[in-house]
Design a protein around this motif. Structure first.
Motif, PDB file in Angstrom:
ATOM      1  N   ALA A  82      44.232   7.021 118.555  1.00 19.09           N
ATOM      2  CA  ALA A  82      44.751   7.425 117.428  1.00 19.09           C
ATOM      3  C   ALA A  82      43.696   7.434 116.184  1.00 19.09           C
ATOM      4  O   ALA A  82      43.526   8.198 115.456  1.00 19.09           O
ATOM      5  CB  ALA A  82      45.900   6.747 117.185  1.00 19.09           C
ATOM      6  N   GLU A  83      43.164   6.150 116.338  1.00 18.97           N
ATOM      7  CA  GLU A  83      41.979   6.047 115.319  1.00 18.97           C
ATOM      8  C   GLU A  83      40.932   7.118 115.628  1.00 18.97           C
ATOM      9  O   GLU A  83      40.121   7.378 114.785  1.00 18.97           O
ATOM     10  CB  GLU A  83      41.515   4.683 115.390  1.00 18.97           C
ATOM     11  CG  GLU A  83      42.431   3.544 114.799  1.00 18.97           C
ATOM     12  CD  GLU A  83      43.336   2.914 115.765  1.00 18.97           C
ATOM     13  OE1 GLU A  83      43.518   3.486 117.132  1.00 18.97           O
ATOM     14  OE2 GLU A  83      44.039   2.020 115.439  1.00 18.97           O
ATOM     15  N   TYR A  98      51.430  11.718 113.891  1.00 20.50           N
ATOM     16  CA  TYR A  98      52.743  10.794 113.514  1.00 20.50           C
ATOM     17  C   TYR A  98      52.782  10.137 112.312  1.00 20.50           C
ATOM     18  O   TYR A  98      53.207   9.177 112.067  1.00 20.50           O
ATOM     19  CB  TYR A  98      53.310   9.975 114.656  1.00 20.50           C
ATOM     20  CG  TYR A  98      53.740  10.815 115.884  1.00 20.50           C
ATOM     21  CD1 TYR A  98      54.889  11.492 115.923  1.00 20.50           C
ATOM     22  CD2 TYR A  98      52.554  11.298 116.841  1.00 20.50           C
ATOM     23  CE1 TYR A  98      55.450  12.348 117.074  1.00 20.50           C
ATOM     24  CE2 TYR A  98      53.122  11.946 117.947  1.00 20.50           C
ATOM     25  CZ  TYR A  98      54.446  12.522 117.865  1.00 20.50           C
ATOM     26  OH  TYR A  98      54.795  13.523 119.019  1.00 20.50           O
ATOM     27  N   ARG A 140      56.649  -1.001 104.365  1.00 20.43           N
ATOM     28  CA  ARG A 140      56.240  -1.960 105.132  1.00 20.43           C
ATOM     29  C   ARG A 140      54.793  -2.460 104.994  1.00 20.43           C
ATOM     30  O   ARG A 140      53.863  -1.726 104.617  1.00 20.43           O
ATOM     31  CB  ARG A 140      56.088  -1.632 106.816  1.00 20.43           C
ATOM     32  CG  ARG A 140      57.687  -1.266 107.272  1.00 20.43           C
ATOM     33  CD  ARG A 140      58.063  -2.033 108.439  1.00 20.43           C
ATOM     34  NE  ARG A 140      59.378  -1.538 108.821  1.00 20.43           N
ATOM     35  CZ  ARG A 140      60.567  -2.113 108.321  1.00 20.43           C
ATOM     36  NH1 ARG A 140      60.532  -2.935 107.444  1.00 20.43           N
ATOM     37  NH2 ARG A 140      61.638  -1.415 108.675  1.00 20.43           N
ATOM     38  N   LEU A 184      51.631  -3.187 106.293  1.00 26.98           N
ATOM     39  CA  LEU A 184      51.080  -3.245 107.761  1.00 26.98           C
ATOM     40  C   LEU A 184      49.717  -3.882 107.747  1.00 26.98           C
ATOM     41  O   LEU A 184      49.238  -4.242 106.713  1.00 26.98           O
ATOM     42  CB  LEU A 184      50.746  -1.540 107.792  1.00 26.98           C
ATOM     43  CG  LEU A 184      51.686  -0.720 107.747  1.00 26.98           C
ATOM     44  CD1 LEU A 184      51.123   0.642 107.444  1.00 26.98           C
ATOM     45  CD2 LEU A 184      52.500  -0.781 108.994  1.00 26.98           C
ATOM     46  N   PRO A 234      44.103  -1.823 112.019  1.00 24.71           N
ATOM     47  CA  PRO A 234      43.918  -0.649 112.359  1.00 24.71           C
ATOM     48  C   PRO A 234      42.954   0.112 111.451  1.00 24.71           C
ATOM     49  O   PRO A 234      42.123   0.941 111.876  1.00 24.71           O
ATOM     50  CB  PRO A 234      45.392  -0.051 112.735  1.00 24.71           C
ATOM     51  CG  PRO A 234      45.966  -1.286 112.947  1.00 24.71           C
ATOM     52  CD  PRO A 234      45.565  -2.418 112.183  1.00 24.71           C
ATOM     53  N   GLY A 241      52.129   7.604 118.917  1.00 24.72           N
ATOM     54  CA  GLY A 241      52.251   6.649 117.991  1.00 24.72           C
ATOM     55  C   GLY A 241      51.591   6.823 116.659  1.00 24.72           C
ATOM     56  O   GLY A 241      51.992   6.731 115.740  1.00 24.72           O
ATOM     57  N   VAL A 294      48.151   5.946 114.444  1.00 26.59           N
ATOM     58  CA  VAL A 294      47.583   4.608 114.060  1.00 26.59           C
ATOM     59  C   VAL A 294      48.581   3.518 113.622  1.00 26.59           C
ATOM     60  O   VAL A 294      48.406   2.217 114.189  1.00 26.59           O
ATOM     61  CB  VAL A 294      46.721   4.843 112.788  1.00 26.59           C
ATOM     62  CG1 VAL A 294      45.849   3.565 112.631  1.00 26.59           C
ATOM     63  CG2 VAL A 294      45.471   5.773 113.342  1.00 26.59           C
ATOM     64  N   TYR A 295      49.548   3.776 113.142  1.00 28.29           N
ATOM     65  CA  TYR A 295      50.636   2.690 112.574  1.00 28.29           C
ATOM     66  C   TYR A 295      51.955   2.795 113.207  1.00 28.29           C
ATOM     67  O   TYR A 295      52.860   2.656 112.338  1.00 28.29           O
ATOM     68  CB  TYR A 295      50.720   2.847 111.026  1.00 28.29           C
ATOM     69  CG  TYR A 295      49.268   2.771 110.342  1.00 28.29           C
ATOM     70  CD1 TYR A 295      48.932   1.655 110.368  1.00 28.29           C
ATOM     71  CD2 TYR A 295      48.773   3.958 109.700  1.00 28.29           C
ATOM     72  CE1 TYR A 295      47.311   1.434 109.726  1.00 28.29           C
ATOM     73  CE2 TYR A 295      47.334   3.732 109.016  1.00 28.29           C
ATOM     74  CZ  TYR A 295      46.898   2.348 109.023  1.00 28.29           C
ATOM     75  OH  TYR A 295      45.596   2.093 108.453  1.00 28.29           O
ATOM     76  N   ILE A 310      56.611  -1.374 114.603  1.00 34.66           N
ATOM     77  CA  ILE A 310      56.626  -2.053 113.426  1.00 34.66           C
ATOM     78  C   ILE A 310      58.313  -1.747 112.840  1.00 34.66           C
ATOM     79  O   ILE A 310      58.807  -2.636 112.281  1.00 34.66           O
ATOM     80  CB  ILE A 310      55.729  -1.848 112.448  1.00 34.66           C
ATOM     81  CG1 ILE A 310      55.850  -3.143 111.475  1.00 34.66           C
ATOM     82  CG2 ILE A 310      55.851  -0.568 111.651  1.00 34.66           C
ATOM     83  CD1 ILE A 310      54.628  -3.093 110.860  1.00 34.66           C
ATOM     84  N   ASN A 311      58.832  -0.735 113.194  1.00 34.05           N
ATOM     85  CA  ASN A 311      60.124  -0.440 112.891  1.00 34.05           C
ATOM     86  C   ASN A 311      61.414  -0.760 113.725  1.00 34.05           C
ATOM     87  O   ASN A 311      62.468  -0.506 113.491  1.00 34.05           O
ATOM     88  CB  ASN A 311      60.440   1.132 112.519  1.00 34.05           C
ATOM     89  CG  ASN A 311      59.461   1.498 110.993  1.00 34.05           C
ATOM     90  OD1 ASN A 311      59.676   0.574 110.190  1.00 34.05           O
ATOM     91  ND2 ASN A 311      58.831   2.238 111.190  1.00 34.05           N
ATOM     92  N   ARG A 353      63.881  -2.965 115.819  1.00 30.90           N
ATOM     93  CA  ARG A 353      64.609  -4.148 115.598  1.00 30.90           C
ATOM     94  C   ARG A 353      65.731  -4.218 116.608  1.00 30.90           C
ATOM     95  O   ARG A 353      66.744  -3.205 116.532  1.00 30.90           O
ATOM     96  CB  ARG A 353      65.283  -4.348 114.112  1.00 30.90           C
ATOM     97  CG  ARG A 353      64.630  -4.321 112.962  1.00 30.90           C
ATOM     98  CD  ARG A 353      64.114  -5.768 112.639  1.00 30.90           C
ATOM     99  NE  ARG A 353      63.051  -5.644 111.740  1.00 30.90           N
ATOM    100  CZ  ARG A 353      61.765  -4.927 111.440  1.00 30.90           C
ATOM    101  NH1 ARG A 353      61.381  -4.555 112.606  1.00 30.90           N
ATOM    102  NH2 ARG A 353      61.100  -5.154 110.334  1.00 30.90           N
ATOM    103  N   ASN A 396      53.837  -3.825 115.736  1.00 29.74           N
ATOM    104  CA  ASN A 396      52.687  -3.077 116.226  1.00 29.74           C
ATOM    105  C   ASN A 396      51.755  -3.621 117.164  1.00 29.74           C
ATOM    106  O   ASN A 396      50.641  -3.010 117.512  1.00 29.74           O
ATOM    107  CB  ASN A 396      51.930  -2.436 114.978  1.00 29.74           C
ATOM    108  CG  ASN A 396      52.595  -1.133 114.391  1.00 29.74           C
ATOM    109  OD1 ASN A 396      53.601  -0.755 114.873  1.00 29.74           O
ATOM    110  ND2 ASN A 396      52.189  -0.604 113.397  1.00 29.74           N
TER     111      ASN A 396
END
Lengths: 186, 295
Positions: free
Chosen positions: A52-53, A91, A148, A150, A154, B131, B133-134, B180-181, B183, B201
């Motif tokens: 992704a990076e 995304y 959030r 983060l 990354p 996904g 990066v985040y 990260i989201n 739960r 993440n």
């Protein structure tokens, strides 16, 4: 604007034909097409860690390179569309990648008269600064838009990867710039 | 084409970039205000690419398997010894499990236990990482499949992988438990204490909000809890592991870094499904009413 090369070099010129017009169009479309293709290729399932990076890094490097060396073939509208594709493929919240690509392209375009006369190292250094800024901007905006905090890991990795990948990508793109994407060779 | 004067054209060219930058901010606001729109865009792109990635995934998987095979050749002897030892241990466990299973069945029969309904499932191939990066998610190539809907549960061979969050006509996106989201209400298996599993993440999500008297024990198994009506009770998630900074994390049982095939279970649970816009809901009701009238 620059004169077409034919005015600067008087002499025998190929006749304007449909084939030649197509060739010219293909050469003009090359930078945008190769950037979109790189985006799609880096989204393919290679299963490489950090893909992704890598996608973000490749898009930024390509947009920066073409905005610097062939700005007419990488207009802001095209950068906007490429950014949108990158956001949908990556995304990310829509608009984040668009903004960082537009800013990177804009910076390259703004300083291109100074930068094209410099050596590769200077360009690389400027790109490193731009890439770090873009990665941090992506990180901050994504955090803001998803509410959030983060981890910054990354983002730093993305910045480092962008700097690392630029020389290799620039070498390939320079070849293309002088051969495949050169409209004066049509 | 409209002929513009040169100064006007230059002024317009100078204006393009600022206007587009403003448009990108507008896009961010739009994505925030109407999440469905962004989702629809992503689903359209994923639908277009899923078959292509599905074709690519096969040879790329073979190449990766071949590379892994070369690596495995060097540790064949040690691996064999380890597997023999593990096999002996698992045989013991198998006999224990069979005995417990029989005992469980007889006890349930005596108690007139109401069995859980058997869940239907479909199996789909993971074609790409979805996904970015985040976020942590995977893209499934599902083909035209009406059985997959939002909120269904994805498991690999070993345990819980995540939940379906976006469904297209040919693809579906599964948000992994490490996102990260994410739960998830969980149960600590030995103490029966409830807790929440929070994605970070990173490779290991962490535990939070457990009862004060039953802290999670190192190595304790963690399973899903039926609270909130999102998951059925008892799906294996992983085991507890404390980090050096004394954070309780869960080592996922599912191999989330190399998912290849997942099963999508429909448990018929409607506890929490991503909110649908009032407009879409109204359209769905209208369509259902129209179908009803036609009949």
């Amino acid at each position: 604007m620059d004169d077409p090369p034919s005015f600067r070099h008087p002499g025998i010129r190929p006749r304007p034909s449909v084939g030649r017009a197509l060739d010219m169009a293909a050469r003009w479309a090359f930078p945008g097409a190769i950037t979109a293709l790189l985006l799609l290729a880096t989204a393919a399932p290679f299963g490489v860690p950090g893909q992704a990076e890598l996608q973000a890094a490749v898009a930024l490097a390509s947009v920066f390179f073409w905005s610097l060396f062939r700005p007419a073939a990488m207009p802001p509208v095209l950068v906007f569309l490429l950014g949108l594709l990158a956001d949908l493929l990556g995304y990310a919240p829509p608009g984040v990648g668009v903004l960082s690509l537009l800013l990177a392209g804009g910076i390259a375009f703004r300083f291109r008269r100074v930068l094209v006369r410099q050596g590769f190292l200077t360009v690389w250094l400027v790109f490193a600064v731009v890439a770090t800024g873009a990665a941090l901007l992506d990180w901050a905006l994504t955090a803001l838009l998803t509410f959030r905090l983060l981890a910054p890991g990354p983002a730093l990795f993305q910045a480092a990867l962008s700097c690392g990948i630029y020389p290799a990508l620039a070498m390939l793109l320079t070849r293309a710039h002088q051969s495949l994407a050169a409209p004066e060779r049509a | 084409m409209i002929r513009l004067s040169i100064p006007l054209r230059q002024a317009l060219a100078k204006l393009t970039l600022p206007v587009l930058i403003a448009a990108s901010f507008a896009l961010m606001l739009l994505g925030k205000a109407d999440a469905v729109l962004a989702e629809r865009g992503r689903v359209a792109v994923a639908d277009a690419l899923a078959p292509l990635y599905g074709v690519l995934a096969e040879p790329l998987g073979s190449v990766r398997a071949a590379l892994d095979g070369v690596g495995d050749m060097f540790v064949l002897h040690a691996e064999n010894a380890r597997l023999r030892e593990e096999n002996a241990r698992l045989r013991q466990w198998q006999s224990v499990a069979l005995a417990l299973d029989a005992e469980n069945a007889s006890l349930k029969a005596n108690l007139h236990w109401i069995p859980d309904p058997a869940a239907s499932y479909v199996t789909a191939r993971v074609v790409a990482d979805a996904g970015g990066v985040y976020a942590r998610a995977v893209l499934l190539s599902t083909g035209p499949n009406p059985h997959i809907t939002k909120g269904q549960v994805a498991l690999d061979a070993r345990g819980l992988a995540g939940r379906v969050t976006e469904v297209g006509t040919r693809s579906a996106r599964v948000l992994l438990i490490t996102d990260i989201n994410s739960r998830i209400p969980v149960t600590l298996e030995t103490s029966r204490g409830r807790a929440i599993l929070i994605g970070t993440n990173g490779p290991r999500p962490r535990l939070a909000y457990w009862p004060e008297e039953t802290p999670p024990q190192e190595g304790e198994r963690v399973v899903t809890s039926a609270e909130a009506g999102v998951f059925p009770a008892g799906l294996p998630i992983g085991s507890v592991h404390y980090t050096s900074r004394n954070t309780a994390e869960v080592v996922p049982a599912a191999r989330l870094d190399r998912l290849e095939v997942v099963r999508i279970f429909d448990y018929g649970l409607q506890g929490i499904v991503a909110p649908e816009s009032p407009v879409a809901r109204a359209q769905a009701t209208a369509a259902a009413a129209a179908a009803e009238r036609r009949r």
